[in-house]
Design a protein around this motif. Structure first.
Motif, mmCIF file in Angstrom:
data_model
loop_
_atom_site.group_PDB
_atom_site.id
_atom_site.type_symbol
_atom_site.label_atom_id
_atom_site.label_comp_id
_atom_site.label_asym_id
_atom_site.label_seq_id
_atom_site.Cartn_x
_atom_site.Cartn_y
_atom_site.Cartn_z
ATOM 1 N N GLY A 134 -3.845 13.343 1.722
ATOM 2 C CA GLY A 134 -4.421 12.163 1.102
ATOM 3 C C GLY A 134 -4.064 11.196 2.175
ATOM 4 O O GLY A 134 -3.570 11.244 3.344
ATOM 5 N N LEU A 135 -4.194 9.732 2.016
ATOM 6 C CA LEU A 135 -4.939 8.986 0.563
ATOM 7 C C LEU A 135 -6.384 8.368 0.976
ATOM 8 O O LEU A 135 -7.350 8.690 0.173
ATOM 9 N N LYS A 136 -6.455 7.354 1.767
ATOM 10 C CA LYS A 136 -7.590 6.559 1.769
ATOM 11 C C LYS A 136 -7.459 5.798 3.240
ATOM 12 O O LYS A 136 -6.712 5.080 3.506
ATOM 13 N N THR A 137 -9.020 5.755 3.479
ATOM 14 C CA THR A 137 -9.324 4.940 4.761
ATOM 15 C C THR A 137 -9.638 3.677 4.124
ATOM 16 O O THR A 137 -10.064 3.477 3.197
ATOM 17 N N GLY A 138 -9.674 2.672 5.085
ATOM 18 C CA GLY A 138 -10.390 1.338 5.013
ATOM 19 C C GLY A 138 -10.787 0.765 6.230
ATOM 20 O O GLY A 138 -10.261 0.814 7.424
ATOM 21 N N HIS A 139 -12.054 -0.074 6.029
ATOM 22 C CA HIS A 139 -12.482 -0.706 7.363
ATOM 23 C C HIS A 139 -13.478 -1.849 6.818
ATOM 24 O O HIS A 139 -14.297 -1.750 6.109
ATOM 25 N N THR A 140 -13.151 -2.935 7.504
ATOM 26 C CA THR A 140 -14.022 -4.106 7.575
ATOM 27 C C THR A 140 -13.935 -4.701 9.053
ATOM 28 O O THR A 140 -12.851 -4.541 9.662
ATOM 29 N N GLU A 141 -14.770 -5.563 9.309
ATOM 30 C CA GLU A 141 -14.574 -6.254 10.779
ATOM 31 C C GLU A 141 -13.410 -7.102 10.550
ATOM 32 O O GLU A 141 -12.876 -7.168 11.484
ATOM 33 N N PRO A 196 0.734 13.560 -10.379
ATOM 34 C CA PRO A 196 0.491 14.826 -9.693
ATOM 35 C C PRO A 196 -0.687 15.704 -9.959
ATOM 36 O O PRO A 196 -1.278 16.356 -9.271
ATOM 37 N N GLU A 197 -1.303 15.341 -11.225
ATOM 38 C CA GLU A 197 -2.242 16.026 -11.739
ATOM 39 C C GLU A 197 -3.746 15.684 -11.302
ATOM 40 O O GLU A 197 -4.549 16.398 -10.973
ATOM 41 N N TYR A 198 -3.654 14.376 -10.887
ATOM 42 C CA TYR A 198 -4.895 13.784 -10.224
ATOM 43 C C TYR A 198 -4.863 13.600 -8.178
ATOM 44 O O TYR A 198 -5.840 13.643 -8.067
ATOM 45 N N TYR A 199 -3.636 13.997 -7.998
ATOM 46 C CA TYR A 199 -3.514 13.749 -6.548
ATOM 47 C C TYR A 199 -4.337 14.742 -5.761
ATOM 48 O O TYR A 199 -4.640 14.226 -4.705
ATOM 49 N N PRO A 200 -4.364 15.838 -6.288
ATOM 50 C CA PRO A 200 -5.239 16.665 -5.472
ATOM 51 C C PRO A 200 -6.765 16.340 -5.064
ATOM 52 O O PRO A 200 -7.245 16.928 -4.224
ATOM 53 N N TYR A 201 -7.280 15.450 -6.015
ATOM 54 C CA TYR A 201 -8.355 14.658 -5.435
ATOM 55 C C TYR A 201 -8.526 14.165 -4.105
ATOM 56 O O TYR A 201 -9.519 14.286 -3.291
ATOM 57 N N PHE A 202 -7.338 13.624 -3.681
ATOM 58 C CA PHE A 202 -7.283 12.885 -2.175
ATOM 59 C C PHE A 202 -7.750 14.013 -1.209
ATOM 60 O O PHE A 202 -7.585 13.607 0.119
ATOM 61 N N ALA A 203 -7.268 15.241 -1.415
ATOM 62 C CA ALA A 203 -7.534 16.236 -0.310
ATOM 63 C C ALA A 203 -9.075 16.728 -0.277
ATOM 64 O O ALA A 203 -9.047 17.348 0.659
ATOM 65 N N LEU A 252 0.662 -1.142 0.016
ATOM 66 C CA LEU A 252 0.081 -0.150 0.145
ATOM 67 C C LEU A 252 0.810 1.314 0.085
ATOM 68 O O LEU A 252 0.475 2.253 -0.644
ATOM 69 N N GLY A 253 2.072 1.307 0.612
ATOM 70 C CA GLY A 253 2.912 2.568 0.594
ATOM 71 C C GLY A 253 3.519 2.443 -0.792
ATOM 72 O O GLY A 253 3.410 3.679 -1.136
ATOM 73 N N LEU A 254 4.044 1.455 -1.197
ATOM 74 C CA LEU A 254 4.393 1.622 -2.765
ATOM 75 C C LEU A 254 3.314 2.207 -3.754
ATOM 76 O O LEU A 254 3.845 3.089 -4.356
ATOM 77 N N LEU A 255 2.121 1.628 -3.453
ATOM 78 C CA LEU A 255 1.085 2.351 -4.184
ATOM 79 C C LEU A 255 0.817 3.807 -4.227
ATOM 80 O O LEU A 255 0.741 4.688 -5.304
ATOM 81 N N ALA A 256 0.817 4.155 -2.810
ATOM 82 C CA ALA A 256 0.704 5.643 -2.448
ATOM 83 C C ALA A 256 1.507 6.326 -2.998
ATOM 84 O O ALA A 256 1.478 7.536 -3.456
ATOM 85 N N VAL A 257 2.908 5.961 -2.957
ATOM 86 C CA VAL A 257 4.307 6.722 -3.586
ATOM 87 C C VAL A 257 4.054 6.814 -4.856
ATOM 88 O O VAL A 257 4.191 8.025 -5.468
ATOM 89 N N ARG A 258 3.562 5.776 -5.698
ATOM 90 C CA ARG A 258 3.324 5.929 -7.118
ATOM 91 C C ARG A 258 2.344 6.802 -7.536
ATOM 92 O O ARG A 258 2.339 7.496 -8.348
ATOM 93 N N LEU A 259 1.194 6.796 -6.596
ATOM 94 C CA LEU A 259 0.179 7.945 -7.221
ATOM 95 C C LEU A 259 0.431 9.179 -6.978
ATOM 96 O O LEU A 259 0.022 10.125 -7.643
ATOM 97 N N ILE A 260 1.281 9.436 -5.968
ATOM 98 C CA ILE A 260 1.601 10.966 -5.537
ATOM 99 C C ILE A 260 2.712 11.409 -6.451
ATOM 100 O O ILE A 260 2.625 12.446 -7.152
ATOM 101 N N THR A 261 3.489 10.325 -6.783
ATOM 102 C CA THR A 261 4.626 11.011 -7.817
ATOM 103 C C THR A 261 4.713 10.806 -9.278
ATOM 104 O O THR A 261 4.882 11.348 -10.056
ATOM 105 N N GLU A 262 3.708 9.817 -9.773
ATOM 106 C CA GLU A 262 3.395 9.761 -10.928
ATOM 107 C C GLU A 262 2.032 10.188 -11.445
ATOM 108 O O GLU A 262 2.161 10.653 -12.727
ATOM 109 N N ILE A 299 5.986 12.854 3.823
ATOM 110 C CA ILE A 299 5.766 11.550 4.342
ATOM 111 C C ILE A 299 4.692 10.718 4.041
ATOM 112 O O ILE A 299 3.701 11.522 3.580
ATOM 113 N N VAL A 300 4.914 9.479 3.839
ATOM 114 C CA VAL A 300 3.834 8.567 3.385
ATOM 115 C C VAL A 300 3.662 7.462 4.388
ATOM 116 O O VAL A 300 4.715 6.861 4.861
#
Length: 388
Positions: A219-226, A180-187, A168-178, A244-245
């Protein structure tokens, strides 16, 4: 042969106490300083776990890739199937007669955590959610997320849906760095598709609500299941640009998730700071030179050596210069010929190239003859005779 030279930095303090330890109640955690590419914390970070809605980040990654490649635009529309309409859990509340745009679906996935929106994207891109899940898995593996496997696009509970904190961390880094035009949606914190989304279906990232202080989350995303518990993939940046991520998984409550996320961000920013270990061109050590008109050459960093270190202390940090020598003449200034290896307690070692400080031409005939004679003496005479 490899030679090692011990080295001590002037900023070392014999009375300092390192402030690295951080105890987290998360079952898995990964904290990464993106600016310096330094892992600050790794707790069970390579253990596959149910990612819940945090796996929606992979759905977004595939959608962003398709936008970048020109397969779709933000105005492209997708149809809504009955399966998407009937999805439970978090929703953006699409209906079968809707034709949401890609941009609306991005809002619905990030802000509303819409399971229905994810199914719309999956079916729109690959024809079925099963096929899309296969694409997600293959792409994740190709990107280095070695523990990731997907059974669906949304993170709906399924034993086959797993990711590690480091995935998940690797994916987050990719979304931020690759992207940048879409990353502001996460805020963004609020979105209501056709005014259907209730207030409690808005962005659940607790850090987005924090105002003031010396850092800002975006950013970026929460998650929850039982089964998964409460988790968060987060990112925050200081005014100076340091980012930081982090990923936390398996918290018992949403309150615990919010508190732990803020604690981790404070720790990462306040207990670590950038330190200059040596300026460019500063002689760190010397390397032996063979058959040169000088017996040694200075070893210097080509750039300032800056590393992220515990802000309160660096006690216990050691360093050594490693090179394969002696270095054969001629030597050209600026040529990388050694490495400075810095060992920092509880952190990965840092390896910094060192270059030749000056040119060292080949020695003349007399120098070469003298060197050859010394080599022969050392090779064929007993050690005590050679030393006498």
């Amino acid at each position: 042969m490899f030679k090692r030279l011990a080295f001590a930095f002037a900023l070392l303090s014999s009375t300092a106490t390192a402030a690295l330890a951080f105890e987290t109640q998360a079952q898995a955690a990964w904290v990464y300083d993106l600016t310096t590419q330094t892992v600050l914390m790794d707790k069970n970070a390579d253990v596959p776990r149910p990612p819940a809605s945090m796996s929606k980040l992979m759905t977004l990654n595939l959608l962003f890739e398709a936008l970048r490649d020109g397969r779709y635009s933000k105005d492209t529309t997708f149809g809504v199937s009955e399966k998407a309409w009937r999805m439970g859990g978090s929703k953006m509340f699409v209906k079968p007669d809707d034709r949401p745009t890609v941009e609306e679906l991005i809002h619905g996935i990030i802000i509303n955590s819409g399971n229905d929106a994810c199914v719309v994207v999956a079916e729109g891109m690959d024809g079925s959610e099963d096929e899309f899940a296969k694409t997600m898995t293959a792409r994740a593996q190709a990107l280095g997320m070695t523990h990731a496997h997907f059974a669906n696009s949304s993170g709906w509970p399924d034993p086959a849906q797993v990711m590690s904190a480091s995935d998940l961390g690797l994916l987050a880094v990719r979304l931020i760095t690759e992207f940048p035009e879409y990353y502001p949606y996460f805020a963004m914190t609020t979105y209501s598709y056709k005014d259907r989304v209730p207030a409690n279906s808005q962005n659940r990232n607790p850090l987005l609500k924090i105002e003031g202080g010396d850092w800002k989350a975006d950013g970026l995303k929460t998650g929850h299941t039982e089964e998964a518990g409460y988790g968060l993939v987060g990112s925050a940046v200081q005014s100076g640009g340091r980012r930081i991520v982090f990923v936390i998984m398996g918290l018992p409550t949403d309150k615990a998730r919010a508190e732990e996320a803020e604690r981790i961000a404070n720790w990462a920013f306040r207990e670590f700071s950038m330190k200059t270990l040596a300026k460019a061109g500063t002689r760190i050590a010397e390397a032996d030179v063979f058959l040169g008109d000088a017996p040694k050459v200075g070893l210097v960093p080509a750039q300032d050596i800056e590393r992220l270190l515990p802000a309160a202390a660096v006690n216990g940090m050691t360093a050594e210069v490693v090179y394969k020598g002696p270095i054969m003449a001629p030597v050209t200034a600026g040529t990388p010929i050694a490495e400075l290896v810095v060992h920092i307690p509880e952190m990965a070692e840092a390896r910094i190239p060192l270059v030749a400080e000056t040119d060292v031409p080949k020695g003349g005939f007399v120098k070469q003859l003298s060197t050859a004679a010394q080599v022969l003496i050392k090779r064929f005479l007993p050690a005590d005779a050679a030393a006498s």
